[in-house]
Design an enzyme around this catalytic site. Structure first.
Site, PDB file in Angstrom:
ATOM      1  N   LYS A  81       0.947  -1.251  -0.163  1.00 50.54           N
ATOM      2  CA  LYS A  81      -0.158   0.016   0.054  1.00 50.54           C
ATOM      3  C   LYS A  81       0.674   1.283  -0.073  1.00 50.54           C
ATOM      4  O   LYS A  81       0.622   2.190  -0.952  1.00 50.54           O
ATOM      5  CB  LYS A  81      -0.843  -0.043   1.421  1.00 50.54           C
ATOM      6  CG  LYS A  81      -1.610   1.451   1.430  1.00 50.54           C
ATOM      7  CD  LYS A  81      -2.133   1.234   2.722  1.00 50.54           C
ATOM      8  CE  LYS A  81      -1.649   1.698   4.070  1.00 50.54           C
ATOM      9  NZ  LYS A  81      -1.273   2.877   4.236  1.00 50.54           N
ATOM     10  N   ASN A  82       1.953   1.310   0.853  1.00 51.54           N
ATOM     11  CA  ASN A  82       2.757   2.604   0.922  1.00 51.54           C
ATOM     12  C   ASN A  82       3.355   2.777  -0.198  1.00 51.54           C
ATOM     13  O   ASN A  82       3.926   3.865  -0.382  1.00 51.54           O
ATOM     14  CB  ASN A  82       3.356   2.362   2.325  1.00 51.54           C
ATOM     15  CG  ASN A  82       2.606   2.798   3.542  1.00 51.54           C
ATOM     16  OD1 ASN A  82       1.305   2.824   3.305  1.00 51.54           O
ATOM     17  ND2 ASN A  82       3.148   2.635   4.775  1.00 51.54           N
ATOM     18  N   CYS A 101      -4.125  13.457  12.989  1.00 51.36           N
ATOM     19  CA  CYS A 101      -4.378  11.821  12.916  1.00 51.36           C
ATOM     20  C   CYS A 101      -4.174  11.249  14.175  1.00 51.36           C
ATOM     21  O   CYS A 101      -3.388  11.957  14.966  1.00 51.36           O
ATOM     22  CB  CYS A 101      -3.310  11.525  11.709  1.00 51.36           C
ATOM     23  SG  CYS A 101      -3.244   9.602  12.039  1.00 51.36           S
ATOM     24  N   ARG A 123       1.414  14.896  12.766  1.00 56.39           N
ATOM     25  CA  ARG A 123       1.604  14.716  11.542  1.00 56.39           C
ATOM     26  C   ARG A 123       1.488  15.795  10.540  1.00 56.39           C
ATOM     27  O   ARG A 123       0.713  16.036   9.630  1.00 56.39           O
ATOM     28  CB  ARG A 123       0.682  13.608  10.876  1.00 56.39           C
ATOM     29  CG  ARG A 123       1.074  12.290  11.685  1.00 56.39           C
ATOM     30  CD  ARG A 123       0.292  11.260  11.240  1.00 56.39           C
ATOM     31  NE  ARG A 123       1.055  10.456  10.241  1.00 56.39           N
ATOM     32  CZ  ARG A 123       0.735   9.387   9.593  1.00 56.39           C
ATOM     33  NH1 ARG A 123      -0.376   8.611   9.830  1.00 56.39           N
ATOM     34  NH2 ARG A 123       1.484   8.866   8.758  1.00 56.39           N
ATOM     35  N   SER A 172      11.732  12.268   6.508  1.00 54.47           N
ATOM     36  CA  SER A 172      10.139  12.157   6.258  1.00 54.47           C
ATOM     37  C   SER A 172      10.148  11.228   4.989  1.00 54.47           C
ATOM     38  O   SER A 172      10.555  11.606   4.002  1.00 54.47           O
ATOM     39  CB  SER A 172       9.604  13.377   6.219  1.00 54.47           C
ATOM     40  OG  SER A 172       8.382  13.427   5.525  1.00 54.47           O
ATOM     41  N   VAL A 173       9.403  10.380   5.008  1.00 53.74           N
ATOM     42  CA  VAL A 173       8.909   9.250   4.074  1.00 53.74           C
ATOM     43  C   VAL A 173       8.201  10.331   3.189  1.00 53.74           C
ATOM     44  O   VAL A 173       8.377  10.296   1.785  1.00 53.74           O
ATOM     45  CB  VAL A 173       8.280   8.138   4.484  1.00 53.74           C
ATOM     46  CG1 VAL A 173       7.712   7.240   3.228  1.00 53.74           C
ATOM     47  CG2 VAL A 173       9.194   7.154   5.140  1.00 53.74           C
ATOM     48  N   ASP A 178       5.429   0.957  11.964  1.00 54.51           N
ATOM     49  CA  ASP A 178       4.232   0.511  11.638  1.00 54.51           C
ATOM     50  C   ASP A 178       4.288  -1.299  11.915  1.00 54.51           C
ATOM     51  O   ASP A 178       3.155  -1.804  11.624  1.00 54.51           O
ATOM     52  CB  ASP A 178       4.345   0.505  10.096  1.00 54.51           C
ATOM     53  CG  ASP A 178       3.676   1.760   9.515  1.00 54.51           C
ATOM     54  OD1 ASP A 178       3.451   2.517  10.327  1.00 54.51           O
ATOM     55  OD2 ASP A 178       3.741   2.070   8.321  1.00 54.51           O
ATOM     56  N   ARG A 186      -8.341   0.010   5.411  1.00 51.42           N
ATOM     57  CA  ARG A 186      -7.622   0.887   4.740  1.00 51.42           C
ATOM     58  C   ARG A 186      -6.280   0.058   4.422  1.00 51.42           C
ATOM     59  O   ARG A 186      -5.578   0.591   3.317  1.00 51.42           O
ATOM     60  CB  ARG A 186      -6.931   2.002   5.638  1.00 51.42           C
ATOM     61  CG  ARG A 186      -8.093   2.897   5.955  1.00 51.42           C
ATOM     62  CD  ARG A 186      -7.792   4.125   6.553  1.00 51.42           C
ATOM     63  NE  ARG A 186      -6.362   4.406   6.148  1.00 51.42           N
ATOM     64  CZ  ARG A 186      -5.473   4.784   7.087  1.00 51.42           C
ATOM     65  NH1 ARG A 186      -5.506   4.801   8.252  1.00 51.42           N
ATOM     66  NH2 ARG A 186      -4.212   5.191   6.438  1.00 51.42           N
TER      67      ARG A 186
HETATM   68  C1  UD1 Z   1       4.723   7.142   6.009  1.00 51.10           C
HETATM   69  C2  UD1 Z   1       4.037   5.837   6.169  1.00 51.10           C
HETATM   70  C3  UD1 Z   1       3.464   5.300   7.505  1.00 51.10           C
HETATM   71  C4  UD1 Z   1       4.998   5.272   8.434  1.00 51.10           C
HETATM   72  C5  UD1 Z   1       5.472   6.519   8.473  1.00 51.10           C
HETATM   73  C6  UD1 Z   1       6.823   6.302   8.929  1.00 51.10           C
HETATM   74  C7  UD1 Z   1       2.766   6.090   3.912  1.00 51.10           C
HETATM   75  C8  UD1 Z   1       1.444   6.418   3.237  1.00 51.10           C
HETATM   76  N1  UD1 Z   1       2.791   6.274   5.380  1.00 51.10           N
HETATM   77  O1  UD1 Z   1       4.001   8.160   6.808  1.00 51.10           O
HETATM   78  O2  UD1 Z   1       2.754   4.437   7.367  1.00 51.10           O
HETATM   79  O3  UD1 Z   1       4.224   4.987   9.786  1.00 51.10           O
HETATM   80  O4  UD1 Z   1       5.818   6.936   7.062  1.00 51.10           O
HETATM   81  O5  UD1 Z   1       7.672   5.041   8.446  1.00 51.10           O
HETATM   82  O6  UD1 Z   1       3.839   5.503   3.369  1.00 51.10           O
HETATM   83  N2  UD1 Z   1       7.144  15.175   9.853  1.00 51.10           N
HETATM   84  C9  UD1 Z   1       6.949  16.401  10.294  1.00 51.10           C
HETATM   85  N3  UD1 Z   1       6.712  17.395   9.325  1.00 51.10           N
HETATM   86  C10 UD1 Z   1       6.616  16.929   7.857  1.00 51.10           C
HETATM   87  C11 UD1 Z   1       6.521  15.567   7.613  1.00 51.10           C
HETATM   88  C12 UD1 Z   1       6.831  14.743   8.759  1.00 51.10           C
HETATM   89  O7  UD1 Z   1       7.012  16.938  11.299  1.00 51.10           O
HETATM   90  O8  UD1 Z   1       6.275  17.528   6.974  1.00 51.10           O
HETATM   91  C13 UD1 Z   1       7.162  14.123  11.211  1.00 51.10           C
HETATM   92  C14 UD1 Z   1       5.896  13.443  11.218  1.00 51.10           C
HETATM   93  O9  UD1 Z   1       4.866  13.950  12.182  1.00 51.10           O
HETATM   94  C15 UD1 Z   1       6.754  12.214  11.913  1.00 51.10           C
HETATM   95  C16 UD1 Z   1       7.831  12.072  11.457  1.00 51.10           C
HETATM   96  O10 UD1 Z   1       8.110  13.173  10.632  1.00 51.10           O
HETATM   97  O11 UD1 Z   1       6.717  12.297  13.434  1.00 51.10           O
HETATM   98  C17 UD1 Z   1       7.978  10.785  10.151  1.00 51.10           C
HETATM   99  O12 UD1 Z   1       6.921  11.023   9.323  1.00 51.10           O
HETATM  100  P1  UD1 Z   1       6.961  10.680   7.845  1.00 51.10           P
HETATM  101  O13 UD1 Z   1       8.301   9.907   7.569  1.00 51.10           O
HETATM  102  O14 UD1 Z   1       6.791  12.001   6.923  1.00 51.10           O
HETATM  103  O15 UD1 Z   1       5.780   9.598   7.671  1.00 51.10           O
HETATM  104  P2  UD1 Z   1       4.439   9.724   6.511  1.00 51.10           P
HETATM  105  O16 UD1 Z   1       4.912  10.046   5.104  1.00 51.10           O
HETATM  106  O17 UD1 Z   1       3.291  10.442   7.061  1.00 51.10           O
END
Ligand code: UD1
Length: 419
Positions: A22-23, A118, A123, A165-166, A307, A399
Site C-alpha cells: 500500500k505504502n 491523525c 503529522r 520524512s517518508v 508500523d 484501509r
Molecule cells: C509514512 C507511512 C507510514 C509510516 C511513516 C513512518 C505512507 C502512506 N505512510 O508516513 O505508514 O508510519 O511513513 O515510517 O507511506 N513530519 C513532520 N513534518 C512533515 C512531515 C513529517 O514533522 O512535513 C514528522 C511526522 O509527524 C513524524 C515523522 O516526521 O513524526 C515521520 O513522518 P513521515 O516519515 O513523513 O511519515 P508519513 O510519510 O506521513
C-alpha cells in the site's frame, strides 16, 4: 458498522501470500499525474486507501480503468487535469498530500486539502511545503487547504531535509522529476517504498539516481513515456503475519517477499528466540513458548518500523521477562496499549516509552480499534486468546490489509466479519 469476531487460541499453520505494498502504491499512483501517457500498474493491493487514491485521480479527470480482482490499474491522463484535491478524499488518507508535488510540477498550481491531525500524532506537512518552496513554489494555507503556485516551471535546487520524512521525500522526488535542472535531495528517507517510487519514475522515463546512501540526484524531464510497472510486496503485511505466527506458536510460510527487505525485523525475531528460515522469495517461521525479552526503539529504515511496533508489542507480552519499546517516529502511537491491557497484558507507558511485563496469557474481550496498525495488533492478540474476541471499528483495518480474514482463515484462524 462491521466488526470482527475471533475465536482464538489456535496455532496458525500453512502459507500466506503477501500482497502489493500500500505504502509503495500510493506515491506511485500520485506520480502518475506527471504523465499524459498510458501507465499500467500491477500488483496493487485491494485495500481502501488505494480505492481512495484512485477516486482522487478520477476526481481530477484521470481516465482510470481499475480491476480490483486483477490487482491492476490502467491510467491515461488528459493533457489537462484539475489541480484540486478535496477534503473529502484527503481526510481519511494522509497520502493524499502526495498529489501536491506532481500537480505543481506539471501544471504550476494546486489546491490540496491539508490532511489534518491523525490519531497517531500531529503529522504536519511543513517539511513538504518548505522543500517545495525551494523548487520555486509559493504557498498559503487558507481554511484547511494548501494553495500552491509556481508562476514558471519548478526549478531544480539543492535540498537537505531537516528530518527524515517518508512522505516529504516522496513528494519532492515526484515534483523534482519534472523541474528544470538537476535537483539534489539529501537526508532522504530510504524505505524500500521510496526505492520503488524511484524505480517506477525511471521506468516511465525519469532520470533519478542514488548518489549517496541518503542522497538522490533528480534530473527533471519534460515528458514521460508509456510503460507498465509492478508494485513491490508489502513488507509491513509480511512482518504482521510473521508476528501473528510467532504469537500463536504456529508455523507459517510467508511467500512473495524478498527477506532482505525485512532483515531488521527478522533479526529481532531471531534474537527473541523465534526460528526463521529465509529463502529466496519466502520466509518460514516457527513459533516457540520461550520468547526472550528485548529493548528496542522504532526508527526510520533500516531501523525497526513504527508500523510494526503495535504488533511486536503483542509478541513481547508473551516473553518471559519485561521488555521496553521506545516509539521514536510518532508521538501518540500507543493507543493499542489500553485495549491490550484489557485483554490481560501488563503494559505501562511513560511518554514515548512502553514497559511491557511478560508472561501474559491473553484473554478474549470486546475491543475498539483505533488506527490501522493498532487494529491488526488487536487481531493478533485475539488470535492468541481463548474465547471470543470482538473488534469494533475495523474500517481502519480495511484501509491497509488485503483480505485479512480470508488469509487468516486459510491458515487455521477462526475469524469472521459481522456487519
Ligand atoms: C509514512 C507511512 C507510514 C509510516 C511513516 C513512518 C505512507 C502512506 N505512510 O508516513 O505508514 O508510519 O511513513 O515510517 O507511506 N513530519 C513532520 N513534518 C512533515 C512531515 C513529517 O514533522 O512535513 C514528522 C511526522 O509527524 C513524524 C515523522 O516526521 O513524526 C515521520 O513522518 P513521515 O516519515 O513523513 O511519515 P508519513 O510519510 O506521513
Amino acid at each position: 458498522m462491521d466488526k470482527l469476531e475471533i475465536f482464538g487460541a489456535k496455532k496458525l499453520r500453512g502459507k500466506v501470500s503477501i500482497s502489493g505494498s500500500k505504502n509503495a502504491a500510493l506515491p506511485i499512483l500520485a506520480a502518475t499525474i506527471l504523465s499524459d501517457r498510458k501507465i499500467i500498474l500491477k500488483n496493487l493491493p485491494n485495500v481502501k486507501d488505494i480505492e481512495t487514491m484512485i477516486k482522487l485521480l478520477e476526481s481530477i479527470g484521470s481516465f482510470v480503468k481499475y480491476s480490483k480482482k486483477k490487482n491492476l490499474v490502467i491510467i491515461k491522463n488528459k493533457k489537462k487535469l484539475k489541480t484540486f484535491a478535496s477534503y473529502n478524499l484527503v481526510k481519511t488518507m494522509r497520502a493524499g498530500i502526495l498529489v501536491l508535488g506532481p500537480m505543481l510540477a506539471r501544471f504550476g498550481n494546486a489546491k490540496v486539502s491539508t490532511p489534518g491531525g491523525c490519531s497517531i500524532g500531529v503529522r504536519p506537512i511543513d517539511i513538504h511545503l518548505k522543500a517545495l518552496s525551494k523548487l520555486g513554489a509559493s504557498y498559503k494555507i487558507i481554511n484547511g487547504y494548501v494553495y500552491a503556485n509556481s508562476k514558471k516551471k519548478l526549478k531544480a535546487a539543492k535540498i537537505k531535509f531537516p528530518k527524515i520524512s517518508v512522505g516529504a521525500t516522496e513528494n519532492l522526488i515526484i515534483a523534482s522529476s519534472m523541474a528544470e535542472g538537476t535537483t539534489i535531495l539529501s537526508n532522504c528517507a530510504i524505505e524500500p517504498e521510496i526505492k520503488d517510487l524511484v524505480n517506477f519514475i525511471n521506468c516511465i522515463g525519469g532520470k533519478i539516481k542514488w548518489i549517496g546512501k541518503r542522497t538522490l540526484s533528480v534530473i527533471g524531464v519534460k515528458k514521460f513515456k508509456e510503460n507498465e510497472y509492478s508494485i513491490m510486496p508489502d513488507r509491513i503485511e509480511a512482518g504482521t503475519y510473521l508476528i501473528a505466527a510467532a504469537v500463536t506458536e504456529g508455523n507459517l510460510k510467508i511467500s512473495g517477499i524478498n527477506p532482505k527487505i525485512i532483515r531488521t525485523e527478522i533479526e529481532i525475531l531471531k534474537k527473541i528466540g523465534i526460528k526463521i528460515k529465509s529463502e529466496k522469495d519466502s520466509i518460514k517461521i516457527s513459533g516457540t513458548k520461550n520468547i526472550k525479552n528485548i529493548n528496542l526503539k522504532t526508527s526510520p529504515y533500516p531501523g525497526f518500523p513504527t508500523d510494526l511496533q503495535a504488533q511486536l508489542m503483542v509478541l513481547l507480552c508473551k516473553s518471559k521477562k519485561h521488555s521496553t519499546i521506545k516509539e521514536e517516529i510518532f508521538e501518540n502511537r500507543f493507543m493499542h496499549v489500553s485495549e491490550l491491557n484489557r485483554m490481560g497484558a501488563k503494559i505501562k507507558t511513560f511518554g514515548n516509552k512502553a514497559f511491557i511485563e511478560g508472561n501474559t496469557n491473553f484473554k478474549a474481550a470486546e475491543l475498539m480499534a483505533t488506527d490501522l496498525r493498532a487494529s491488526v495488533s488487536l487481531i493478533i492478540a485475539g488470535l492468541a486468546a481463548k474465547g471470543k474476541t470482538t473488534i469494533n471499528r475495523i474500517y481502519h483495518l480495511d484501509r491497509g490489509y488485503e483480505e485479512i480474514e480470508k488469509k487468516l482463515r486459510k491458515v487455521g484462524a477462526k475469524i469472521r466479519r459481522v456487519s
